[in-house]
Scaffold this motif. Structure first.
Motif, PDB file in Angstrom:
ATOM      1  N   ARG A 175       7.589  14.702  -5.499  1.00 31.27           N
ATOM      2  CA  ARG A 175       6.870  13.548  -6.415  1.00 31.27           C
ATOM      3  C   ARG A 175       6.010  12.702  -5.861  1.00 31.27           C
ATOM      4  NH1 ARG A 175      11.520  12.552  -8.885  1.00 31.27           N
ATOM      5  NH2 ARG A 175      11.922  10.509  -7.874  1.00 31.27           N
ATOM      6  N   THR A 176       6.407  12.100  -4.706  1.00 38.95           N
ATOM      7  CA  THR A 176       5.502  11.259  -4.033  1.00 38.95           C
ATOM      8  C   THR A 176       3.872  11.871  -3.478  1.00 38.95           C
ATOM      9  OG1 THR A 176       6.461  11.616  -1.753  1.00 38.95           O
ATOM     10  CG2 THR A 176       7.329   9.745  -3.231  1.00 38.95           C
ATOM     11  N   GLN A 177       3.953  13.220  -3.450  1.00 33.18           N
ATOM     12  CA  GLN A 177       3.104  13.764  -2.707  1.00 33.18           C
ATOM     13  C   GLN A 177       2.071  14.709  -3.855  1.00 33.18           C
ATOM     14  OE1 GLN A 177       5.001  16.787  -0.190  1.00 33.18           O
ATOM     15  NE2 GLN A 177       5.263  15.300   1.374  1.00 33.18           N
ATOM     16  N   THR A 229       5.706  13.621   4.433  1.00 28.07           N
ATOM     17  CA  THR A 229       7.119  14.153   4.074  1.00 28.07           C
ATOM     18  C   THR A 229       8.172  12.921   4.578  1.00 28.07           C
ATOM     19  OG1 THR A 229       6.424  16.302   4.261  1.00 28.07           O
ATOM     20  CG2 THR A 229       8.922  15.872   4.392  1.00 28.07           C
ATOM     21  N   ALA A 230       7.907  12.207   5.906  1.00 29.35           N
ATOM     22  CA  ALA A 230       8.751  11.299   6.377  1.00 29.35           C
ATOM     23  C   ALA A 230       8.813  10.137   5.528  1.00 29.35           C
ATOM     24  CB  ALA A 230       8.366  10.899   7.731  1.00 29.35           C
ATOM     25  N   ALA A 231       7.586   9.633   4.823  1.00 32.01           N
ATOM     26  CA  ALA A 231       7.441   8.623   4.119  1.00 32.01           C
ATOM     27  C   ALA A 231       8.391   8.964   2.793  1.00 32.01           C
ATOM     28  CB  ALA A 231       6.148   8.247   3.914  1.00 32.01           C
ATOM     29  N   GLY A 232       8.238  10.226   2.267  1.00 35.26           N
ATOM     30  CA  GLY A 232       8.863  10.498   1.042  1.00 35.26           C
ATOM     31  C   GLY A 232      10.554  10.337   1.408  1.00 35.26           C
ATOM     32  N   MET A 233      10.869  10.868   2.360  1.00 36.33           N
ATOM     33  CA  MET A 233      12.272  11.028   2.777  1.00 36.33           C
ATOM     34  C   MET A 233      12.701   9.709   2.862  1.00 36.33           C
ATOM     35  SD  MET A 233      12.228  14.161   5.592  1.00 36.33           S
ATOM     36  CE  MET A 233      14.125  13.981   5.932  1.00 36.33           C
ATOM     37  N   LEU A 234      12.168   8.673   3.418  1.00 32.28           N
ATOM     38  CA  LEU A 234      12.715   7.167   3.444  1.00 32.28           C
ATOM     39  C   LEU A 234      12.675   6.591   2.314  1.00 32.28           C
ATOM     40  CD1 LEU A 234      11.145   6.150   6.953  1.00 32.28           C
ATOM     41  CD2 LEU A 234      13.391   6.852   6.417  1.00 32.28           C
ATOM     42  N   GLU A 235      11.771   6.942   1.432  1.00 31.48           N
ATOM     43  CA  GLU A 235      11.622   6.483  -0.116  1.00 31.48           C
ATOM     44  C   GLU A 235      12.708   7.092  -0.842  1.00 31.48           C
ATOM     45  OE1 GLU A 235      10.027   4.595  -3.628  1.00 31.48           O
ATOM     46  OE2 GLU A 235       9.644   4.388  -1.495  1.00 31.48           O
ATOM     47  N   ALA A 236      12.986   8.433  -0.749  1.00 35.99           N
ATOM     48  CA  ALA A 236      14.220   8.861  -1.294  1.00 35.99           C
ATOM     49  C   ALA A 236      15.699   8.279  -0.698  1.00 35.99           C
ATOM     50  CB  ALA A 236      14.212  10.571  -0.896  1.00 35.99           C
ATOM     51  N   GLU A 237      15.760   7.807   0.306  1.00 29.47           N
ATOM     52  CA  GLU A 237      16.672   7.321   0.689  1.00 29.47           C
ATOM     53  C   GLU A 237      17.245   6.007   0.354  1.00 29.47           C
ATOM     54  OE1 GLU A 237      18.966   6.013   5.409  1.00 29.47           O
ATOM     55  OE2 GLU A 237      16.475   6.045   5.030  1.00 29.47           O
ATOM     56  N   GLN A 238      16.203   5.267  -0.408  1.00 22.41           N
ATOM     57  CA  GLN A 238      16.382   4.044  -1.103  1.00 22.41           C
ATOM     58  C   GLN A 238      17.089   4.144  -2.449  1.00 22.41           C
ATOM     59  OE1 GLN A 238      12.935   1.426  -1.277  1.00 22.41           O
ATOM     60  NE2 GLN A 238      12.400   2.102   0.778  1.00 22.41           N
ATOM     61  N   CYS A 284      20.205  18.193  -0.808  1.00 18.65           N
ATOM     62  CA  CYS A 284      19.066  18.310  -0.037  1.00 18.65           C
ATOM     63  C   CYS A 284      17.849  18.529  -1.062  1.00 18.65           C
ATOM     64  CB  CYS A 284      18.960  19.291   1.007  1.00 18.65           C
ATOM     65  SG  CYS A 284      17.752  19.237   2.344  1.00 18.65           S
ATOM     66  N   GLU A 285      17.826  19.546  -2.038  1.00 22.31           N
ATOM     67  CA  GLU A 285      17.031  19.696  -2.928  1.00 22.31           C
ATOM     68  C   GLU A 285      16.340  18.479  -3.552  1.00 22.31           C
ATOM     69  OE1 GLU A 285      15.211  22.264  -3.214  1.00 22.31           O
ATOM     70  OE2 GLU A 285      15.847  23.835  -2.592  1.00 22.31           O
ATOM     71  N   SER A 286      17.294  17.532  -3.913  1.00 23.02           N
ATOM     72  CA  SER A 286      17.277  16.243  -4.799  1.00 23.02           C
ATOM     73  C   SER A 286      16.187  15.476  -3.936  1.00 23.02           C
ATOM     74  CB  SER A 286      18.361  15.610  -5.096  1.00 23.02           C
ATOM     75  OG  SER A 286      19.132  16.662  -6.075  1.00 23.02           O
ATOM     76  N   MET A 287      16.629  15.053  -2.815  1.00 23.24           N
ATOM     77  CA  MET A 287      15.654  14.726  -1.702  1.00 23.24           C
ATOM     78  C   MET A 287      14.289  15.054  -1.814  1.00 23.24           C
ATOM     79  SD  MET A 287      16.119  13.780   2.240  1.00 23.24           S
ATOM     80  CE  MET A 287      15.945  15.646   2.928  1.00 23.24           C
ATOM     81  N   ILE A 288      14.048  16.558  -1.673  1.00 24.49           N
ATOM     82  CA  ILE A 288      12.830  17.160  -1.600  1.00 24.49           C
ATOM     83  C   ILE A 288      12.145  16.845  -2.936  1.00 24.49           C
ATOM     84  CG2 ILE A 288      11.990  19.579  -1.569  1.00 24.49           C
ATOM     85  CD1 ILE A 288      13.915  20.248   0.638  1.00 24.49           C
ATOM     86  N   VAL A 331       0.837  -1.187   0.042  1.00 20.31           N
ATOM     87  CA  VAL A 331      -0.043   0.029   0.005  1.00 20.31           C
ATOM     88  C   VAL A 331       0.889   1.251   0.045  1.00 20.31           C
ATOM     89  CG1 VAL A 331      -1.363   1.293   1.402  1.00 20.31           C
ATOM     90  CG2 VAL A 331      -1.971  -1.146   0.953  1.00 20.31           C
ATOM     91  N   LEU A 332       1.756   1.325   0.879  1.00 22.86           N
ATOM     92  CA  LEU A 332       2.938   2.240   0.915  1.00 22.86           C
ATOM     93  C   LEU A 332       3.444   2.638  -0.404  1.00 22.86           C
ATOM     94  CD1 LEU A 332       4.102   4.619   2.780  1.00 22.86           C
ATOM     95  CD2 LEU A 332       5.966   3.032   3.287  1.00 22.86           C
ATOM     96  N   GLU A 333       3.977   1.434  -1.174  1.00 24.90           N
ATOM     97  CA  GLU A 333       4.842   1.731  -2.284  1.00 24.90           C
ATOM     98  C   GLU A 333       3.759   2.245  -3.387  1.00 24.90           C
ATOM     99  OE1 GLU A 333       6.124  -1.923  -3.182  1.00 24.90           O
ATOM    100  OE2 GLU A 333       7.778  -1.977  -1.397  1.00 24.90           O
ATOM    101  N   ARG A 334       2.704   1.601  -3.404  1.00 29.54           N
ATOM    102  CA  ARG A 334       1.567   2.067  -4.567  1.00 29.54           C
ATOM    103  C   ARG A 334       1.231   3.762  -4.176  1.00 29.54           C
ATOM    104  NH1 ARG A 334      -1.753  -3.209  -5.599  1.00 29.54           N
ATOM    105  NH2 ARG A 334      -0.217  -4.649  -6.069  1.00 29.54           N
ATOM    106  N   MET A 335       1.005   3.971  -3.114  1.00 33.52           N
ATOM    107  CA  MET A 335       0.434   5.303  -2.674  1.00 33.52           C
ATOM    108  C   MET A 335       1.510   6.436  -3.104  1.00 33.52           C
ATOM    109  SD  MET A 335      -2.784   5.313  -1.629  1.00 33.52           S
ATOM    110  CE  MET A 335      -2.880   6.793  -0.524  1.00 33.52           C
ATOM    111  N   LEU A 336       2.832   6.003  -2.563  1.00 34.20           N
ATOM    112  CA  LEU A 336       3.931   6.994  -3.061  1.00 34.20           C
ATOM    113  C   LEU A 336       4.142   6.911  -4.700  1.00 34.20           C
ATOM    114  CD1 LEU A 336       6.514   6.319   0.104  1.00 34.20           C
ATOM    115  CD2 LEU A 336       4.839   7.941  -0.421  1.00 34.20           C
ATOM    116  N   ALA A 337       3.966   5.951  -5.111  1.00 28.36           N
ATOM    117  CA  ALA A 337       4.003   6.142  -6.887  1.00 28.36           C
ATOM    118  C   ALA A 337       2.774   6.576  -7.438  1.00 28.36           C
ATOM    119  CB  ALA A 337       4.284   4.561  -7.150  1.00 28.36           C
TER     120      ALA A 337
END
Length: 435
Positions: free
Chosen positions: A367-369, A385-394, A358-362, A123-129
């Motif tokens: 994009r996830t939002q 935002t937290a979910a997007g940041m952890l997605e960016a970390e990958q 940092c802008e690249s992470m933002i 669910v998290l992966e699809r919603m962030l996509a």
């Protein structure tokens, strides 16, 4: 001769499969008509049923064979659910109770497949996509009409509840990370605008060049209280304020004040892209290219004294015709040259002279939002935002120029020692004069 007759007789006798196997094969034939994935799902559910029955035999014993020392007994079957490809599917599961009937005995195989964690991850992966809650059910793989008719947890409300729960976990995970063993070389701070709401985010870069999302706080980069709370939280989670860290910020005075309050006189690099934009906005269109060229020429120089002189000369020239641009350039001018003062050159300098990492992470967070139409609360903004940041970390890679980070850390520590020695000498001189 006899052997030939016996073989013929044997071949004429039909082998009758057990009724249970015949029924299973009949179901698989129907699933095969719907595709290979549906066939695989049918086989998998059949295997799961066998696994459950095998575990019951291990726990209880062979059915029909009396065992006076058994600790558990069969207790029939009931409806259950397992996770399958972002959906919950109904299954028939066996039940086992303790021999004295006092409690239910859990089956490890069922507990594993019934876990909701894989479902929440999907669910998290699809919603962030950018899959909306309304269209979530349409994104599932074709697993057969029979399974799809029994699927659950794919409605808009169910997906929304699961996503909220999972993003709360992401926020908690990010904001509870221990930083005791993290050795940072750089920390970047920037603001993320969300339709009238702002989150301040922090990105760390280790001495090995690895980027780490450190945390976030609701509020503006213009708010010193918010920025101080974010930095203080990092220290409470184990970040050593005495280690030499270079801070890269967009130029907000509140961020600068917060850094001084929590980390003392740590070196700060002002983002050149933000500074350039602030200066240029005070100029008419015809004068912008020439000024931009002079700014970039000065900042590209590895000679700190020469670059500082060029910027001061430019500010003096702008003072007569565009005092606003001159004032913007003079504000924090020396901190636009912190990297050259520390002796950082080449690709590492180009990487750290702006908040682009940092802008690249933002940008990934944005994009996830992109499907969010309205932020109902600050808590919602923090979760996304937290979910997007952890997605960016990958998706992170080491920064360009990371091999020179060790030299940067040494330069920061030398600068810190020099500042401390200067402060001590000044303080002693003041005491002598006062005496």
């Amino acid at each position: 001769m006899k052997s030939k007759v016996s073989l013929a007789q044997a071949s004429s006798v039909e082998t009758v499969l057990p009724e249970r196997i015949q029924e299973a094969l009949g179901q698989l034939v129907g699933a095969a008509k719907e595709g290979l994935l549906a066939l695989s799902v049918g086989v998998g559910l059949g295997v799961l049923a066998e696994l459950l029955e095998e575990e019951v035999v291990e726990v209880v014993g062979v059915k029909g064979k009396h065992d006076p020392e058994r600790s558990a007994v069969r207790h029939g079957h009931e409806s259950g659910e397992v996770t399958l490809g972002g959906r919950r599917v109904a299954v028939e599961r066996p039940r086992v109770r303790s021999a004295d009937g006092s409690e239910e005995v859990r089956l490890a195989s069922y507990e594993h497949f019934a876990s909701r964690d894989p479902f929440a991850r999907v669910v998290l992966e699809r919603m962030l996509a950018s899959v909306s809650t309304r269209r979530y059910a349409r994104t599932g793989e074709p697993v057969g009409s029979q399974v799809e008719a029994q699927q659950r947890s794919t409605s808009k409300s169910s997906v929304s509840r699961t996503f909220i729960e999972r993003t709360r976990r992401s926020l908690s995970e990010l904001m509870s990370r221990r930083l005791d063993d993290v050795r940072l070389a750089v920390m970047m701070l920037d603001g993320l605008e969300l339709q009238g709401r702002t989150n301040v985010v922090a990105l760390g870069i280790t001495t090995e060049g690895v980027k780490i999302p450190l945390g976030l706080w609701e509020g503006s980069t213009e708010n010193a209280t918010v920025a101080t709370a974010l930095l203080a939280d990092l220290v409470e989670r184990g970040l050593d304020p005495e280690q030499g860290i270079l801070f890269v910020i967009d130029g907000a005075k509140a961020l600068r004040k917060a850094i001084r309050n929590v980390f003392g006189e740590a070196p700060v690099q002002r983002c050149l892209r933000h500074k350039e934009r602030n200066v240029i906005e005070h100029l008419p269109e015809r004068d912008r290219p020439a000024v931009k060229q002079r700014l970039r020429r000065a900042w590209a120089s590895d000679d700190h004294a020469r670059a500082l002189e060029q910027l001061r000369r430019l500010a003096g020239e702008l003072e007569r015709t565009y005092p606003g641009a001159a004032g913007s350039l003079r504000e924090g001018m020396e901190e636009t040259l912190t990297l050259s003062r520390l002796g950082v050159t080449g690709s590492l300098k180009r990487t750290l002279e702006s908040t682009n990492p940092c802008e690249s992470m933002i940008e990934i967070v944005r994009r996830t939002q992109r499907n969010v139409k309205r932020w109902s609360s600050g808590e919602m903004a923090l979760r996304w935002t937290a979910a997007g940041m952890l997605e960016a970390e990958q998706q992170f890679r080491k920064i360009i120029g990371y091999r020179n980070l060790a030299a940067l850390v040494v330069a920061i520590e030398r600068d810190h020692d020099r500042r401390r020695a200067t402060h001590t000498t000044t303080k002693e001189a003041a005491i002598v004069l006062s005496a």
